[in-house]
Design a protein around this motif. Structure first.
Motif, short mmCIF file in Angstrom:
data_model
loop_
_atom_site.label_atom_id
_atom_site.label_comp_id
_atom_site.label_asym_id
_atom_site.label_seq_id
_atom_site.Cartn_x
_atom_site.Cartn_y
_atom_site.Cartn_z
N GLN A 77 -6.14 24.64 -48.66
CA GLN A 77 -6.11 25.64 -49.72
C GLN A 77 -6.04 24.94 -51.07
O GLN A 77 -5.20 24.06 -51.28
CB GLN A 77 -4.89 26.55 -49.58
CG GLN A 77 -4.79 27.61 -50.68
CD GLN A 77 -3.49 28.40 -50.62
OE1 GLN A 77 -2.43 27.84 -50.35
NE2 GLN A 77 -3.57 29.70 -50.87
N GLN A 91 3.74 25.43 -51.68
CA GLN A 91 2.66 26.29 -51.20
C GLN A 91 3.17 27.68 -50.85
O GLN A 91 2.51 28.68 -51.15
CB GLN A 91 1.96 25.66 -49.99
CG GLN A 91 0.71 26.45 -49.61
CD GLN A 91 -0.03 25.87 -48.43
OE1 GLN A 91 0.55 25.16 -47.59
NE2 GLN A 91 -1.32 26.15 -48.32
N VAL A 128 -11.49 26.94 -42.05
CA VAL A 128 -10.17 26.94 -42.66
C VAL A 128 -9.11 27.10 -41.59
O VAL A 128 -9.21 27.97 -40.74
CB VAL A 128 -10.02 28.10 -43.68
CG1 VAL A 128 -8.64 28.07 -44.31
CG2 VAL A 128 -11.10 28.04 -44.73
N ASN A 187 -10.82 28.09 -50.53
CA ASN A 187 -10.97 27.02 -49.54
C ASN A 187 -11.16 25.70 -50.29
O ASN A 187 -12.07 25.55 -51.10
CB ASN A 187 -12.18 27.32 -48.65
CG ASN A 187 -12.38 26.29 -47.55
OD1 ASN A 187 -11.86 25.18 -47.61
ND2 ASN A 187 -13.16 26.66 -46.56
N SER A 224 -5.50 28.32 -40.55
CA SER A 224 -4.58 29.30 -41.10
C SER A 224 -3.33 29.39 -40.26
O SER A 224 -3.33 29.07 -39.08
CB SER A 224 -5.24 30.68 -41.18
OG SER A 224 -5.57 31.14 -39.90
N HIS A 262 -6.76 31.11 -55.64
CA HIS A 262 -6.91 30.12 -54.59
C HIS A 262 -8.29 30.24 -53.95
O HIS A 262 -9.00 31.24 -54.11
CB HIS A 262 -5.83 30.29 -53.52
CG HIS A 262 -6.02 31.52 -52.67
ND1 HIS A 262 -6.48 31.48 -51.37
CD2 HIS A 262 -5.83 32.83 -52.95
CE1 HIS A 262 -6.56 32.69 -50.88
NE2 HIS A 262 -6.16 33.55 -51.81
N TYR A 276 -2.32 28.50 -45.59
CA TYR A 276 -3.37 27.89 -44.78
C TYR A 276 -3.76 26.55 -45.39
O TYR A 276 -3.43 26.24 -46.54
CB TYR A 276 -4.59 28.80 -44.70
CG TYR A 276 -5.36 28.99 -46.00
CD1 TYR A 276 -6.44 28.17 -46.33
CD2 TYR A 276 -5.00 30.00 -46.88
CE1 TYR A 276 -7.14 28.35 -47.52
CE2 TYR A 276 -5.70 30.19 -48.07
CZ TYR A 276 -6.77 29.36 -48.38
OH TYR A 276 -7.46 29.53 -49.57
N THR A 277 -4.44 25.74 -44.60
CA THR A 277 -5.04 24.51 -45.10
C THR A 277 -6.51 24.48 -44.66
O THR A 277 -6.84 24.99 -43.58
CB THR A 277 -4.33 23.25 -44.53
OG1 THR A 277 -4.34 23.29 -43.11
CG2 THR A 277 -2.90 23.16 -45.04
#
Length: 249
Positions: A103, A87, A7, A113, A9, A111, A100-101
């Motif tokens: 998400q 977001q 992930v 991953n 962040s 939420h 983060y992406t």
């Protein structure tokens, strides 16, 4: 930046500010809003997971491309400031200090991953069991030159939000962490609009079908979403999806 980290962040201050496809409340598992970026090396698996959800047809699935990774060398061609702002608004609602992406926000309530397909389905199932699924019927269909939206009865008040997206787009990423990759993106959001309010009673709304744009590639989702305040989204109570080039009888 690249590597095995699942992930991406970023800790930023929250202060930065036609066949119609009706989605009936009892037929869908929920709404998945994926926040992703062409400049994020961890995002392609999440983009693929979203495509799997779209193919299964059990959720309303939307991809919001964000712009805060553009500094890494590739400006996301599908990103908008409104997507990024949404977001951050969710981060405020969730009590998080950053975003983060990739998400995935589920039903506007939790939420995960975005690449965790099993986890997404598991959380949505748990929400449905707990009464936190899509409880209010929403129907949207193209009829001639109009989109007819009908919302059933329920409890409370909520905004009627229309999210416009492109069904599919191919992007040849030439720079950044995904340089050299040709990626297919699905349901990439291009605009978000609140068209009215719902007060718990059955309601109807009409939009011109021309707003779908993009020929056969356009679409929109109707989200019935509570708000924690004027700027902060909350739980999604119902949803429907309509695609361009298709019409109800």
């Amino acid at each position: 930046m690249s590597g095995s980290r699942p992930v991406r962040s970023i800790l930023l201050a929250l202060g930065l500010g036609l066949v119609a496809l009706p989605v009936a409340a009892g037929e869908q598992q929920g709404v998945v809003e994926l926040f992703t970026s062409q400049g994020c090396s961890s995002c392609p698996p999440a983009d693929a997971a979203l495509k799997s959800l779209i193919d299964e047809g059990k959720v309303v699935a939307l991809a919001y491309h964000v712009d805060y990774w553009n500094y890494l060398g590739w400006a996301d061609t599908l990103a908008t400031k409104d997507n990024t702002a949404r977001q951050y608004a969710y981060a405020k609602m969730l009590g998080r200090n950053g975003v983060y992406t990739p998400q995935a926000v589920l039903n506007g309530r939790d939420h995960i991953n975005g690449a965790d397909l099993k986890g997404i389905n598991g959380k949505l199932e748990a929400m449905n069991i707990a009464g936190k699924g899509l409880a209010v019927p929403v129907d949207a269909a193209v009829r001639e030159d109009e989109i007819d939206i009908k919302i059933g009865a329920g409890d409370g008040k909520a905004n009627v939000v229309v999210v416009y997206f492109n069904r599919q787009q191919f992007v040849d990423v030439k720079k950044g962490e995904n340089s050299g990759r040709k990626i297919s993106y699905w349901h990439a959001v291009r605009d978000i609009q609140t068209i009215g309010m719902w007060d718990g009673k059955p309601a109807s709304f009409v939009l011109p079908a021309s707003i779908l744009k993009e020929g056969e590639n356009g679409g929109c989702a109707v989200l019935l979403q509570k708000m924690k305040d004027d700027e902060t989204p909350g739980p999604i109570l119902g949803a429907a999806t309509v695609m361009a080039g298709n019409a109800a009888n």
